[in-house]
Design a protein around this motif. Structure first.
Motif, mmCIF file in Angstrom:
data_model
loop_
_atom_site.group_PDB
_atom_site.id
_atom_site.type_symbol
_atom_site.label_atom_id
_atom_site.label_comp_id
_atom_site.label_asym_id
_atom_site.label_seq_id
_atom_site.Cartn_x
_atom_site.Cartn_y
_atom_site.Cartn_z
ATOM 1 N N PHE A 528 3.622 -6.017 6.014
ATOM 2 C CA PHE A 528 2.178 -6.531 6.524
ATOM 3 C C PHE A 528 1.967 -6.601 8.176
ATOM 4 N N ILE A 529 3.027 -6.998 8.898
ATOM 5 C CA ILE A 529 3.131 -7.184 10.108
ATOM 6 C C ILE A 529 3.284 -5.963 11.001
ATOM 7 N N ASP A 530 4.189 -5.355 10.503
ATOM 8 C CA ASP A 530 4.873 -4.261 11.162
ATOM 9 C C ASP A 530 4.173 -2.702 10.952
ATOM 10 N N LYS A 531 3.781 -2.733 9.761
ATOM 11 C CA LYS A 531 3.345 -1.547 9.098
ATOM 12 C C LYS A 531 1.813 -1.535 8.629
ATOM 13 N N PRO A 532 0.918 -1.975 9.473
ATOM 14 C CA PRO A 532 -0.405 -2.374 8.978
ATOM 15 C C PRO A 532 -1.187 -1.290 8.198
ATOM 16 N N GLU A 533 -0.955 0.035 8.884
ATOM 17 C CA GLU A 533 -1.547 1.134 8.035
ATOM 18 C C GLU A 533 -1.045 1.317 6.933
ATOM 19 N N GLU A 534 0.324 1.622 6.539
ATOM 20 C CA GLU A 534 0.932 1.684 5.282
ATOM 21 C C GLU A 534 0.447 0.669 4.332
ATOM 22 N N TRP A 535 0.363 -0.814 4.890
ATOM 23 C CA TRP A 535 -0.194 -1.827 4.132
ATOM 24 C C TRP A 535 -1.388 -1.627 3.445
ATOM 25 N N ASN A 536 -2.162 -1.104 4.338
ATOM 26 C CA ASN A 536 -3.699 -0.720 4.027
ATOM 27 C C ASN A 536 -3.934 0.103 2.839
ATOM 28 N N ARG A 537 -2.854 1.108 2.729
ATOM 29 C CA ARG A 537 -2.657 2.078 1.806
ATOM 30 C C ARG A 537 -2.262 1.343 0.654
ATOM 31 N N ILE A 538 -1.418 0.683 0.575
ATOM 32 C CA ILE A 538 -0.688 -0.214 -0.547
ATOM 33 C C ILE A 538 -1.968 -1.065 -1.038
ATOM 34 N N VAL A 539 -2.813 -1.350 -0.284
ATOM 35 C CA VAL A 539 -3.840 -2.456 -0.852
ATOM 36 C C VAL A 539 -4.862 -1.308 -1.512
ATOM 37 N N GLN A 540 -5.169 -0.379 -0.813
ATOM 38 C CA GLN A 540 -6.310 0.416 -1.457
ATOM 39 C C GLN A 540 -5.512 0.723 -2.958
ATOM 40 N N LYS A 541 -4.464 1.239 -2.922
ATOM 41 C CA LYS A 541 -3.724 1.826 -4.074
ATOM 42 C C LYS A 541 -3.730 0.637 -5.161
ATOM 43 N N VAL A 542 -3.506 -0.355 -5.081
ATOM 44 C CA VAL A 542 -3.431 -1.504 -5.919
ATOM 45 C C VAL A 542 -4.900 -1.939 -6.420
ATOM 46 N N MET A 543 -5.775 -1.704 -5.609
ATOM 47 C CA MET A 543 -7.164 -2.146 -6.091
ATOM 48 C C MET A 543 -7.649 -0.953 -7.031
ATOM 49 N N GLU A 544 -7.036 0.301 -6.913
ATOM 50 C CA GLU A 544 -7.575 1.519 -7.782
ATOM 51 C C GLU A 544 -6.847 1.448 -8.892
ATOM 52 N N ASN A 545 -5.783 0.958 -9.200
ATOM 53 C CA ASN A 545 -5.033 0.566 -10.520
ATOM 54 C C ASN A 545 -5.974 0.529 -11.591
ATOM 55 N N ASP A 546 -5.860 1.028 -12.508
ATOM 56 C CA ASP A 546 -6.520 0.750 -13.855
ATOM 57 C C ASP A 546 -5.818 -0.058 -14.768
ATOM 58 N N ASN A 547 -6.118 -1.369 -14.770
ATOM 59 C CA ASN A 547 -5.438 -2.337 -15.373
ATOM 60 C C ASN A 547 -6.511 -3.162 -16.508
ATOM 61 N N SER A 548 -7.748 -2.166 -16.415
ATOM 62 C CA SER A 548 -8.453 -2.515 -17.444
ATOM 63 C C SER A 548 -8.258 -2.682 -18.945
ATOM 64 N N TRP A 549 -9.052 -3.444 -19.673
ATOM 65 C CA TRP A 549 -8.639 -3.380 -21.114
ATOM 66 C C TRP A 549 -8.792 -2.307 -22.068
ATOM 67 N N ASN A 550 -9.515 -1.353 -21.571
ATOM 68 C CA ASN A 550 -9.770 -0.044 -22.447
ATOM 69 C C ASN A 550 -8.647 0.526 -22.909
ATOM 70 N N ASN A 551 -7.539 0.717 -21.802
ATOM 71 C CA ASN A 551 -6.385 1.426 -22.494
ATOM 72 C C ASN A 551 -5.503 0.627 -23.490
ATOM 73 N N ALA A 552 -5.455 -0.716 -23.406
ATOM 74 C CA ALA A 552 -4.855 -1.510 -24.304
ATOM 75 C C ALA A 552 -5.593 -1.683 -25.511
ATOM 76 N N ALA A 553 -6.915 -1.463 -25.512
ATOM 77 C CA ALA A 553 -7.905 -1.746 -26.847
ATOM 78 C C ALA A 553 -7.550 -0.275 -27.553
ATOM 79 N N GLY A 554 -7.477 0.638 -26.780
ATOM 80 C CA GLY A 554 -7.110 2.033 -27.644
ATOM 81 C C GLY A 554 -5.919 1.907 -28.491
#
Length: 566
Positions: A528-554
């Motif tokens: 978080f402190i030393d690699k802010p650009e990499e951190w922001n990429r991780i943040v965007q990645k986790v927000m785009e993860n599909d953990n919705s119920w549709n996969n499990a419902a199938g």
């Protein structure tokens, strides 16, 4: 966890919270005072001295839109599914069970199926949160030699049809979902039969009756040994086990109160609690009986399935019934948990436009009296304070986050008196500063705000069948720090593990000691402190993860279709 030196009474803690949050109102309007100003202009910020705590403000309706997401394809082989449960979010939620039931039901509705939830009509349910509430059936259901007058109501909660069962006796009375003055086990035995009796009286025959946890564990026994020989021929039974630690221990005479002969089930092959063999008296386990009598059994992550086959007293019965035992990772309800539309947030955001998350962090810092800095990581832990959740690791994380120059907020409470008192002591020690807040309560509204404010979501569980906090945190742009167990191992993959490069989305540790936690938390802080650009990429990645119920419902639909009749 060792007792903390000085123990303060709960009354003292309540007084302290009141002094922090309930002093005379002071409306403060200010700008962020930074060059970009985040593009949000002037906002009214909360303070610790506000007369009404910011999470108790009036919010727009949180009821979900009835519109199904356009991208979800309808299934061709449609069926009727009834979930029978002790909890449902948001109206009768204590833990993750309520979230799971609501999320799965909504996902199946979105796929075109007919879905109902059957729920006890707890006295504590806020009726204003139910749409179109109406009495639909008055009938009698059996308990302990008597037929109890019972009402069935229909309503809509978060766009999901719900049938509320209300007996005329004392069952389900009280200020909370659990912990009323009635015998809880007997109340759920009654409820299990009352649900089947309602189907018998009304002629409703779903394709699938989906029961959840030990509370409804007697229903498969009642169905196959009683109601199937009456008029209920069509339904097939699915049991989901959300946490194997809750067995539904039951005396034979208690089971007999629902109209079954308890002695018939006192065998290893049926429902005897193996832990009590040779004791006087031997007991039954409703959960074990449910496993034996259900057509399919599901637990809430693939890794937890493997763990439960290898350890625990239920392992032998699960191995015996391995051919009908499945592990399906829970999803999260992406309608309720959506930072782009969340009514509780001071600013909305999403992966492509994340600026609002900075506002949410600043809002929480101002409202709780923390130092308002975006340059230090904010760790959030939202949990029930029970041994499963790694109490000693949570306590250590509070200290470690402060040592590293970060901030931490803990939201949760404990049903265990000495644990609650220990954390009251911690709150008295830490809440006077500007880097830590320990909030010993439950608040759905505040939990939404904290996920949105968090840079890091901490889940240090000793065991965790699935875990929703890490998935909700990721949805809101919080990077997870978790212990590798159960569903946490299925959803979080370490950014420093080259074998997980494509999946990498958080920081993972394996031990149950403080040093193991330090290893993961320290690395997260450094990123978080030393690699802010990499951190922001991780943040965007986790927000785009599909953990919705549709996969499990199938995956649930595949199980439903494999056991349904016709």
């Amino acid at each position: 966890m060792p007792a903390i030196a000085t123990m303060k009474s709960l009354a003292f803690m309540n007084k302290w919270v009141s002094s922090l949050l309930l002093v005379p109102s002071k409306v403060v309007t200010e700008k962020l005072g930074c060059p970009a100003d985040f593009g949000f202009g002037e906002l009214v910020w909360p303070t610790p001295g506000d007369e009404i705590p910011f999470w108790k403000n009036k919010f727009p309706s949180r009821d979900a839109s009835p519109e199904a997401p356009a991208e979800i394809e309808k299934d061709s082989n449609l069926m009727h599914i009834i979930h029978i449960t002790a909890e449902m979010a948001p109206i009768a939620k204590v833990g993750g069970l309520g979230d799971v039931v609501t999320g799965l039901a909504r996902a199946c509705l979105s796929r075109g199926h007919t879905v109902d939830i059957m729920l006890p009509f707890y006295e504590c349910i806020q009726k204003q949160e139910i749409s179109d509430l109406a009495l639909i059936t008055t009938y009698n259901s059996y308990h302990d030699g008597n037929w109890v007058a019972t009402n069935a109501y229909h309503g809509v909660v978060s766009s999901i049809p719900v049938i509320f069962i209300e007996p005329s006796n004392q069952f389900f009375k009280g200020k909370n979902v659990y912990g009323g003055s009635y015998n809880e086990l007997e109340a759920y035995l009654f409820f299990s039969r009352a649900c089947l009796e309602w189907m018998q009286v009304t002629g409703v025959q779903p394709d699938i009756i989906h029961v959840h946890e030990w509370q409804i564990g007697a229903l498969p026994l009642l169905y196959w040994d009683m109601y199937q020989s009456l008029s209920l021929k069509k339904p097939r039974i699915v049991l989901t086990i959300h946490n194997m630690e809750h067995y539904g221990e039951c005396r034979q005479e208690q089971l007999s109160k629902c109209g079954l002969d308890g002695s018939i089930y006192a065998s290893v092959e049926k429902a005897i609690d193996d832990r009590t063999i040779g004791h006087n008296p031997e007991r039954l386990s409703l959960l074990k009986g449910g496993i034996v009598y259900s057509n399919a059994v599901v637990t809430v992550s693939p890794t937890y399935l493997k763990e439960t086959l290898c350890s625990g007293w239920l392992a032998s019965v699960l191995i015996t019934h391995r051919d009908k035992y499945f592990g399906i990772l829970n999803g999260i309800d992406t309608v309720i948990w959506n930072p782009a539309t969340d009514a509780f947030l001071p600013a909305k955001f999403h992966a492509q436009k994340p600026e609002g998350k900075k506002i949410c962090k600043y809002y929480i810092q101002k409202g709780l009296g923390l130092k308002s800095e975006g340059t230090v990581p904010l760790v959030v832990c939202i949990t029930r304070l029970v041994a499963q959740k790694g109490l000693h690791l949570i306590t250590h994380a509070i200290k470690r986050a402060e040592e590293l120059g970060g901030q931490m907020i803990l939201l949760g409470n404990s049903p265990v008196h000495w644990v609650q008192k220990d954390f009251e002591d911690l709150a008295n020690l830490h809440n006077k500063g500007t880097s830590t807040r320990i909030l010993l309560m439950y608040s759905e509204e505040l939990s939404h705000m904290l996920y949105a404010a968090a840079d890091i979501v901490l889940v240090p569980s000793i065991y965790e069948p699935c875990g929703l906090a890490q998935m909700i945190g990721m949805r809101y742009g919080a990077v997870p720090v978790v212990r590798k167990t159960g569903g946490l191992a299925d959803t979080v993959f370490d950014v420093d593990d080259p074998s997980n490069h494509e999946k990498a989305n958080g920081f993972v540790f394996e031990g149950i000691d403080e040093g193991s936690l330090n290893w993961a938390l320290d690395r997260a802080f450094r990123h978080f402190i030393d690699k802010p650009e990499e951190w922001n990429r991780i943040v965007q990645k986790v927000m785009e993860n599909d953990n919705s119920w549709n996969n499990a419902a199938g995956k649930y639909m595949e199980i439903y279709n494999s056991i349904r009749v016709g």
